[in-house]
Every structure is written in structure tokens, then in C-alpha cells.
Write an enzyme that holds these catalytic residues in place. Sequence first.
Site, mmCIF file in Angstrom:
data_model
loop_
_atom_site.group_PDB
_atom_site.id
_atom_site.type_symbol
_atom_site.label_atom_id
_atom_site.label_comp_id
_atom_site.label_asym_id
_atom_site.label_seq_id
_atom_site.Cartn_x
_atom_site.Cartn_y
_atom_site.Cartn_z
ATOM 1 N N HIS A 19 -3.818 -3.185 -10.609
ATOM 2 C CA HIS A 19 -4.614 -2.572 -9.535
ATOM 3 C C HIS A 19 -4.946 -1.128 -9.874
ATOM 4 C CE1 HIS A 19 -0.361 -1.943 -8.511
ATOM 5 N NE2 HIS A 19 -0.726 -0.817 -7.922
ATOM 6 N N CYS B 171 -0.575 3.466 2.395
ATOM 7 C CA CYS B 171 0.007 2.462 1.500
ATOM 8 C C CYS B 171 1.463 2.259 1.889
ATOM 9 C CB CYS B 171 -0.103 2.911 0.048
ATOM 10 S SG CYS B 171 0.651 1.735 -1.110
HETATM 11 MN MN MN Z 1 0.879 0.597 -7.396
#
Ligand code: MN
Length: 149
Positions: free
Chosen positions: A103, A117
Site C-alpha cells: 500500500h 488510520c
Molecule cells: Mn502501513
Amino acid sequence: MDEQPIRRAQPGYRWEAVDVLAYKTEGAAPFKDVTRQCLFRADDLGCELRYFEVAAEGHSTLERHEHAHAVMVLRGRGACLVGERVQAIGPQDLIHIPAWTWHQFRANSAEPLGFLCMVNAARDRPQLPSDAELAALRRNPMIAAFIRS
Ligand code: MN
């Protein structure tokens, strides 16, 4: 963290008593113009909630790891690689990054890309792609055009 139940929002995607930190402080992981704020670290939840902000034209590290991410965009627009897909993202979009999935996030040229996050508090360290893994990723032209390493 202290016991203050509410940390008020401040202008510019800041919060009371939350420091703006370097995105990463260890190792040689490549990234460009990213800051990190740790909003919650709750032992009873076993997770942390962070706010990352990628400056215009910046990018996070291309990486993978055992722990997953749950991401919600708060500001700006950009794109992300998750596994084999590169997709545009914007405010309120939710992004799930499963375990061991490559990612990377990039901000558009016009504005910062800011996102929440959530991660496990206890987690493994990210892996960077080897030369062979990078070459494999780049066999997909869309991924080749997107990734920064
Ligand atoms: Mn990460």
C-alpha cells in the site's frame, strides 16, 4: 495521555495537546512530506488512532506488514495503491488495507491529503519491497505509474 476526556479540534487539522510528529523516525523508508499525530493510544482497545497528513505531491512509504489498517480520509484528494489496485480517494472515503498487502498513499498536487488510520497498538514493523518485488509490482502499468520508492 492524560485523563482529559475531550481534546478540542484546533484549526488546521490539529488537536489540543497532540504533537505533530515526523511520519517515521527509524530506518530508511522512503516517503515525502508526511506528518503524523497520535490521537488515541488506548490499552483497553488495543489500538491506536493516528492522523496522517501528506502534503501536496507527497507520498507515504510503499510497504506491507502483518497488521491491517482502517483508514478514513478527512481532507484533500489523492490516490492509494492497495494490493493490485490504484484508486482515487477523497473526503470520508474508507480504505481497508488487509494484512500483507502492498500500500501507498499519494496526495494530489493541489492540497494536502489527511486521513485517520487505525492500527493495532502492538504491531509488526513494515517491510519495504525488495528489488524483485518492486519489479513484480511494476509489471502492472497502472502500479508502475503510481508508486514512488
Ligand atoms: Mn502501513
